[in-house]
Design a protein around this motif. Structure first.
Motif, PDB file in Angstrom:
ATOM      1  N   TYR A 141       0.807  -1.224   0.000  1.00 25.44           N
ATOM      2  CA  TYR A 141       0.000   0.000   0.000  1.00 25.44           C
ATOM      3  C   TYR A 141       0.841   1.276   0.000  1.00 25.44           C
ATOM      4  N   LEU A 142       2.147   1.169   0.243  1.00 27.36           N
ATOM      5  CA  LEU A 142       2.987   2.369   0.281  1.00 27.36           C
ATOM      6  C   LEU A 142       4.007   2.430  -0.848  1.00 27.36           C
ATOM      7  N   LYS A 143       4.044   1.438  -1.664  1.00 24.12           N
ATOM      8  CA  LYS A 143       5.027   1.416  -2.760  1.00 24.12           C
ATOM      9  C   LYS A 143       4.690   2.493  -3.793  1.00 24.12           C
ATOM     10  N   ASP A 144       5.704   3.247  -4.199  1.00 26.78           N
ATOM     11  CA  ASP A 144       5.594   4.295  -5.215  1.00 26.78           C
ATOM     12  C   ASP A 144       4.625   5.410  -4.801  1.00 26.78           C
ATOM     13  N   ARG A 145       4.462   5.603  -3.526  1.00 27.52           N
ATOM     14  CA  ARG A 145       3.598   6.700  -3.056  1.00 27.52           C
ATOM     15  C   ARG A 145       4.457   7.861  -2.575  1.00 27.52           C
ATOM     16  N   VAL A 146       3.879   9.064  -2.665  1.00 22.10           N
ATOM     17  CA  VAL A 146       4.532  10.286  -2.197  1.00 22.10           C
ATOM     18  C   VAL A 146       3.817  10.743  -0.923  1.00 22.10           C
ATOM     19  N   TYR A 147       4.596  11.269   0.010  1.00 24.74           N
ATOM     20  CA  TYR A 147       4.023  11.660   1.297  1.00 24.74           C
ATOM     21  C   TYR A 147       2.968  12.746   1.113  1.00 24.74           C
ATOM     22  N   ASP A 148       1.793  12.507   1.705  1.00 23.28           N
ATOM     23  CA  ASP A 148       0.683  13.453   1.650  1.00 23.28           C
ATOM     24  C   ASP A 148       0.130  13.597   3.068  1.00 23.28           C
ATOM     25  N   GLU A 149       0.301  14.764   3.641  1.00 19.81           N
ATOM     26  CA  GLU A 149      -0.104  14.974   5.033  1.00 19.81           C
ATOM     27  C   GLU A 149      -1.610  14.937   5.235  1.00 19.81           C
ATOM     28  N   LYS A 150      -2.386  15.052   4.151  1.00 16.65           N
ATOM     29  CA  LYS A 150      -3.846  15.006   4.272  1.00 16.65           C
ATOM     30  C   LYS A 150      -4.387  13.589   4.134  1.00 16.65           C
ATOM     31  N   LYS A 151      -3.764  12.763   3.322  1.00 16.85           N
ATOM     32  CA  LYS A 151      -4.261  11.409   3.075  1.00 16.85           C
ATOM     33  C   LYS A 151      -3.628  10.369   3.998  1.00 16.85           C
ATOM     34  N   PHE A 152      -2.428  10.581   4.452  1.00 14.37           N
ATOM     35  CA  PHE A 152      -1.723   9.562   5.219  1.00 14.37           C
ATOM     36  C   PHE A 152      -2.309   9.292   6.614  1.00 14.37           C
ATOM     37  N   PRO A 153      -2.908  10.254   7.305  1.00 13.66           N
ATOM     38  CA  PRO A 153      -3.522   9.918   8.609  1.00 13.66           C
ATOM     39  C   PRO A 153      -4.587   8.829   8.506  1.00 13.66           C
ATOM     40  N   GLN A 154      -5.484   8.958   7.520  1.00 16.56           N
ATOM     41  CA  GLN A 154      -6.504   7.916   7.335  1.00 16.56           C
ATOM     42  C   GLN A 154      -5.872   6.624   6.823  1.00 16.56           C
ATOM     43  N   LEU A 155      -4.823   6.737   6.021  1.00 13.50           N
ATOM     44  CA  LEU A 155      -4.135   5.549   5.524  1.00 13.50           C
ATOM     45  C   LEU A 155      -3.487   4.766   6.666  1.00 13.50           C
ATOM     46  N   CYS A 156      -2.954   5.448   7.669  1.00 12.99           N
ATOM     47  CA  CYS A 156      -2.373   4.765   8.828  1.00 12.99           C
ATOM     48  C   CYS A 156      -3.424   3.926   9.561  1.00 12.99           C
ATOM     49  N   LYS A 157      -4.629   4.434   9.710  1.00 17.64           N
ATOM     50  CA  LYS A 157      -5.702   3.673  10.358  1.00 17.64           C
ATOM     51  C   LYS A 157      -6.052   2.431   9.543  1.00 17.64           C
ATOM     52  N   THR A 158      -6.118   2.593   8.226  1.00 20.26           N
ATOM     53  CA  THR A 158      -6.444   1.448   7.370  1.00 20.26           C
ATOM     54  C   THR A 158      -5.362   0.375   7.437  1.00 20.26           C
ATOM     55  N   LEU A 159      -4.109   0.782   7.398  1.00 17.93           N
ATOM     56  CA  LEU A 159      -3.012  -0.184   7.473  1.00 17.93           C
ATOM     57  C   LEU A 159      -2.986  -0.892   8.827  1.00 17.93           C
ATOM     58  N   SER A 160      -3.284  -0.187   9.894  1.00 18.16           N
ATOM     59  CA  SER A 160      -3.333  -0.816  11.220  1.00 18.16           C
ATOM     60  C   SER A 160      -4.400  -1.903  11.277  1.00 18.16           C
ATOM     61  N   ASP A 161      -5.577  -1.620  10.735  1.00 15.08           N
ATOM     62  CA  ASP A 161      -6.646  -2.621  10.720  1.00 15.08           C
ATOM     63  C   ASP A 161      -6.258  -3.830   9.869  1.00 15.08           C
ATOM     64  N   LEU A 162      -5.647  -3.586   8.735  1.00 11.71           N
ATOM     65  CA  LEU A 162      -5.245  -4.694   7.867  1.00 11.71           C
ATOM     66  C   LEU A 162      -4.217  -5.593   8.556  1.00 11.71           C
ATOM     67  N   ILE A 163      -3.224  -4.993   9.166  1.00 14.16           N
ATOM     68  CA  ILE A 163      -2.192  -5.780   9.849  1.00 14.16           C
ATOM     69  C   ILE A 163      -2.800  -6.584  11.005  1.00 14.16           C
ATOM     70  N   LYS A 164      -3.668  -5.956  11.766  1.00 17.76           N
ATOM     71  CA  LYS A 164      -4.283  -6.649  12.908  1.00 17.76           C
ATOM     72  C   LYS A 164      -5.113  -7.842  12.453  1.00 17.76           C
ATOM     73  N   GLU A 165      -5.930  -7.673  11.430  1.00 12.42           N
ATOM     74  CA  GLU A 165      -6.793  -8.763  10.971  1.00 12.42           C
ATOM     75  C   GLU A 165      -5.976  -9.896  10.358  1.00 12.42           C
ATOM     76  N   ARG A 166      -4.937  -9.569   9.618  1.00 13.99           N
ATOM     77  CA  ARG A 166      -4.137 -10.628   8.990  1.00 13.99           C
ATOM     78  C   ARG A 166      -3.320 -11.400  10.018  1.00 13.99           C
ATOM     79  N   VAL A 167      -2.860 -10.742  11.048  1.00 16.53           N
ATOM     80  CA  VAL A 167      -2.152 -11.461  12.111  1.00 16.53           C
ATOM     81  C   VAL A 167      -3.111 -12.354  12.891  1.00 16.53           C
TER      82      VAL A 167
END
Length: 228
Positions: A141-167
């Motif tokens: 989900y982070l490959k070839d992405r550029v840092y965006d201070e407006k989109k990354f906060p919500q992206l962090c929540k999504t990645l946390s949920d994905l990691i938790k469910e897959r573990v």
């Protein structure tokens, strides 16, 4: 002639005395009635409660109905009832409008204690497997992405949920899992990331992975604690 006149005068005199006596009795009776005041009727306690012989209870009931109608017309009272229902719903564990299996007529499940003090074979938290899951999610989900201070906060929540469910789907049993993802822009600055936990070292563990993007750094961490 004088004898007849004296007899007639005596009769008239006696009649006048009788009239005066009757007038005196009537005045005494009227004064007595005035002194006694208006007549009252004594009521028993039962009659007072039932409201017999008086309109006091009716007046009180009318005043109570008027006050209750005024209170029910207040908009805030409706919200107070809603708040009370929500509190009951929370205290009863969400069973305010739902019935249990026994009330519905269905079978009730009764679970016995397992008395297990450790995970079974193949269900223990694996640090290497968790690190691989974190790396795969961050890379996808982070490959070839550029840092965006407006989109990354919500992206962090999504990645946390994905990691938790897959573990959790990797074979863990009776583990509490907490996932945390942090992304910050890379300005060649220094960053210190520290965590502290109180747990059983033989059963509980954690895994962390650092991902370097084009202009940002992402850190994914997961904590797993066993509970009996």
């Amino acid at each position: 002639m004088d004898g007849k006149l004296s007899a007639d005068l005596l009769k008239v005199h006696n009649a006048n005395i009788q009239n005066e006596n009757t007038k005196g009795k009537s005045t005494i009776a009227s004064s007595a009635s005035n002194m006694s005041g208006p007549t009252t009727t004594k009521l028993s306690m039962k009659d007072r409660v039932m409201g017999v012989g008086g309109g006091g209870s009716q007046d009180r009931s009318d005043k109570h109905s008027e006050s209750s109608s005024k209170i029910s017309g207040v908009p805030g009272n409706r919200f107070a009832r809603i708040r009370t229902k929500l509190r009951l719903h929370t205290l009863l564990g969400g069973a305010l409008s739902k019935r249990s299996g026994s009330e519905k007529g269905g079978p009730t499940r009764v679970l016995e204690n397992t008395y297990k003090l450790g995970p079974e074979d193949g269900t223990k938290f694996n640090q290497q497997k968790a690190e691989q899951i974190i790396h795969n999610v961050l890379n996808m989900y982070l490959k070839d992405r550029v840092y965006d201070e407006k989109k990354f906060p919500q992206l962090c929540k999504t990645l946390s949920d994905l990691i938790k469910e897959r573990v959790k789907l990797s074979g863990l049993r009776r583990y509490k899992v907490v996932a945390y993802v942090m992304v910050f822009e890379n300005k060649t600055q220094g960053v210190h990331y520290t965590s502290r936990s109180l747990w059983e070292t033989n059963l509980d563990n954690f895994a962390t992975v650092t991902y370097n993007g084009s202009d940002f750094i992402a850190i994914g961490t997961i904590f797993a604690t066993y509970y009996e």
